[in-house]
Design an enzyme around this catalytic site. Structure first.
Site, PDB file in Angstrom:
ATOM      1  N   LYS A  22     -12.839  -5.013  -8.686  1.00  0.00           N
ATOM      2  CA  LYS A  22     -14.519  -5.570  -9.006  1.00  0.00           C
ATOM      3  C   LYS A  22     -15.107  -5.853  -7.420  1.00  0.00           C
ATOM      4  CE  LYS A  22     -15.987  -9.996  -9.139  1.00  0.00           C
ATOM      5  NZ  LYS A  22     -16.443 -10.718  -8.592  1.00  0.00           N
ATOM      6  N   ASN A  23     -14.933  -6.209  -6.512  1.00  0.00           N
ATOM      7  CA  ASN A  23     -15.513  -6.845  -5.170  1.00  0.00           C
ATOM      8  C   ASN A  23     -15.613  -5.053  -4.716  1.00  0.00           C
ATOM      9  OD1 ASN A  23     -16.138  -9.399  -5.891  1.00  0.00           O
ATOM     10  ND2 ASN A  23     -14.787 -10.041  -4.775  1.00  0.00           N
ATOM     11  N   CYS A 116     -21.846 -16.710  -9.666  1.00  0.00           N
ATOM     12  CA  CYS A 116     -20.717 -17.879  -9.915  1.00  0.00           C
ATOM     13  C   CYS A 116     -21.111 -19.219  -9.514  1.00  0.00           C
ATOM     14  CB  CYS A 116     -19.173 -17.760  -9.007  1.00  0.00           C
ATOM     15  SG  CYS A 116     -18.607 -16.223 -10.356  1.00  0.00           S
ATOM     16  N   ARG A 121     -25.356 -20.763  -2.602  1.00  0.00           N
ATOM     17  CA  ARG A 121     -25.773 -19.415  -2.352  1.00  0.00           C
ATOM     18  C   ARG A 121     -27.121 -18.849  -1.723  1.00  0.00           C
ATOM     19  NH1 ARG A 121     -21.711 -16.701  -6.371  1.00  0.00           N
ATOM     20  NH2 ARG A 121     -20.574 -15.302  -4.732  1.00  0.00           N
ATOM     21  N   ASP A 305     -11.210 -17.136  -2.834  1.00  0.00           N
ATOM     22  CA  ASP A 305     -10.925 -16.378  -4.610  1.00  0.00           C
ATOM     23  C   ASP A 305      -9.892 -16.852  -5.212  1.00  0.00           C
ATOM     24  OD1 ASP A 305     -13.327 -13.632  -4.383  1.00  0.00           O
ATOM     25  OD2 ASP A 305     -13.951 -15.110  -3.694  1.00  0.00           O
ATOM     26  N   ARG A 397     -15.748 -10.804 -16.643  1.00  0.00           N
ATOM     27  CA  ARG A 397     -16.817 -10.743 -15.744  1.00  0.00           C
ATOM     28  C   ARG A 397     -15.845  -9.595 -14.652  1.00  0.00           C
ATOM     29  NH1 ARG A 397     -20.057 -14.486 -12.393  1.00  0.00           N
ATOM     30  NH2 ARG A 397     -20.029 -12.255 -11.196  1.00  0.00           N
TER      31      ARG A 397
END
Ligand code: EPZ
Length: 430
Positions: A22-23, A116, A121, A305, A397
């Protein structure tokens, strides 16, 4: 609201293929806006964040088509420079379109990104770096308005090795006249993958995997074909699940080089591991041992994570483990939920002390963010009886068909359609 229904207490056995990261795929999708062209991106996970990135690309005028795990993007006719607020607010990675749009069009407007809830952030490091490249940035009534008639080279040093800020600098540097040197850059494998993608477009970048990146701006770029790296956090999540449940699993496509601190931790906890660049096998037959200390850090440190899934894996480990979260301000939202399974966890400042218990009990819990929800699943798989995990909108997600993959490893996992009049869940797939 949907929930996962999990009959816990079973060992996990078998093999499963890890999906694309995903990242890594999210910044790569933003990069297709840097240069008009046709792009074929293989190994794209079927997750809602990727679908959302596709909607953003379409809102900017791109044509996006999914053929299995391959996305075809045609950005030749894209002219948009403003991202709809409704799309911006749904994920953190939407901010990466800023650098790409500045690079191609010299302007961009958007609202603050979502993502999230892990603390404030901010995006100050992104905006400061883009300003160093010649962008003027105005924050006005929640809008981010950027103008950059001519981006230019610069020497930039990040105050913190921010993954997103590093990615935004890489994307904006594609449109710079001159050389960009970025120091204290993030070194995550996902950054290396983005650099590989940009290089396949014709970009001239050196230093991939180190904390100093040198980009020669203005190189001629073109559409390309690329295969996204495997998702190391998904792999780590499955490893944590098997460590907690016991059994033996093999993760096909996982690259062990990307997870050294995680593999070391699991080995110290009593798991047997065998890994290569193409697969990781974990076996846990005996009791788990606590590992003393786990402190998250930017790559190559222990990945933030994996903090929540690892905590869930060690809830029954003999002894105590102290988790220190150093990357995000608030990343212990999973602790109160894990306590519902009977876990003994004490929060002390930016640390959480986990004391192993002999058994967990089933519970009804909610995942409040992507990796917290994954931690709920890891805990529920260990608890004999029926547990319900709400918040699976977070899971979809970032995890491609998680329930199906867990079932292939012998887990009893289904999706509950919602409470009926008797208060029970008409679960299926369990
Ligand atoms: C990326 O987020 C990942 N998301 C996160 O994964 C991951 O946890 C994080 O990197 C760290 O590895 C994506 O790639 C889409 P950062 P990002 O910028 O880029 C502060 C998941 O579960 N900061 O490295 O947002 C920030 O508040 C997600 O897949 C500033 O202060 O991470 C945080 O405390 C969660 N100002 C720290 O730096 C800035 O301008 C690390 O953030 C930027 C960041």
């Amino acid at each position: 609201m949907e929930a996962l229904v999990i009959q816990g207490g079973k060992r996990l056995n078998g093999e499963v293929a890890v999906s694309g990261a995903k990242n890594a795929v999210l910044p790569i999708l933003a990069a297709t806006m840097v240069q008009g062209g046709v792009y074929r991106i293989h190994n794209c996970p079927e997750i809602s964040d990727v679908a959302l990135a596709g909607e953003i690309l379409e809102s900017l005028g791109c044509r996006v088509e999914r053929r299995g795990k391959t996305l075809r993007i045609d950005s030749r006719d894209a002219t948009g420079t403003a991202i709809p607020a409704a799309l911006m607010g749904k994920m953190r990675a939407s901010v990466l379109f800023l650098g790409a749009l500045l690079s191609r069009f010299g302007c961009a407007s958007m609202t603050m990104p979502g993502g999230c809830p892990l603390g404030r952030r901010p995006i100050d490091l992104h905006l400061d770096a883009l300003a160093r490249l010649g962008a003027s940035v105005v924050l006005w009534e929640g809008e981010i308005l950027c103008d950059a008639p001519q981006l230019h080279g610069a020497a930039i040093e990040l105050q913190f090795p921010s993954v997103g800020a590093t990615e935004n600098v890489l994307l904006a540097a594609m449109g710079c006249q001159g050389t960009v040197v970025l120091q204290n850059a993030a070194r995550e494998p996902e950054i290396v993958d983005l650099i590989g993608f940009l290089q396949s477009m014709g970009a001239e970048i050196s230093g991939a995997g180190t904390d100093t990146l040198t980009i020669r701006g203005g190189a001629p770029l073109r559409g390309t074909t690329y295969t996204v790296m495997p998702d190391r956090i998904e792999a780590a999540t499955f490893l944590c699940a098997c460590a907690g449940c016991g059994g033996e699993i093999c993760l096909l496509g996982a690259d062990g080089r990307h997870l050294t601190p995680v593999l070391d931790t699991l080995a110290a906890a009593g798991c047997e591991l065998c890994w290569s660049q193409e697969s990781i096998t974990l076996r846990r037959l005996g009791p788990l041992k606590a590992v003393g200390e786990i402190e998250t850090a930017p790559y190559p440190g222990f990945p933030t994570d994996v903090q929540a899934p690892m905590m869930a894996a060690l809830l029954r480990a003999r002894g105590s483990t102290r988790f220190s979260e150093t990357v995000f301000e608030r990343r212990f939202a999973h602790v109160p939920q894990l306590r519902r399974f009977g876990a003994e966890i004490e929060l002390v400042g930016s640390a959480a002390l986990v004391r192993g218990v002999s058994a967990l009990r089933p519970a009804t819990v909610t995942g409040t963010d992507l990796r917290a929800a994954a931690a709920m699943v890891v805990a529920a798989l260990q608890a004999p009886g029926e547990s319900y995990v709400f918040g699976i909108n977070h899971l979809i997600r970032g995890y491609d068909n998680l329930d199906e993959k867990l079932r292939s490893l012998g887990a009893a996992v289904g999706v509950a359609a919602g409470k009926n009049t008797t208060g029970n869940f008409p679960a299926h797939g369990v």
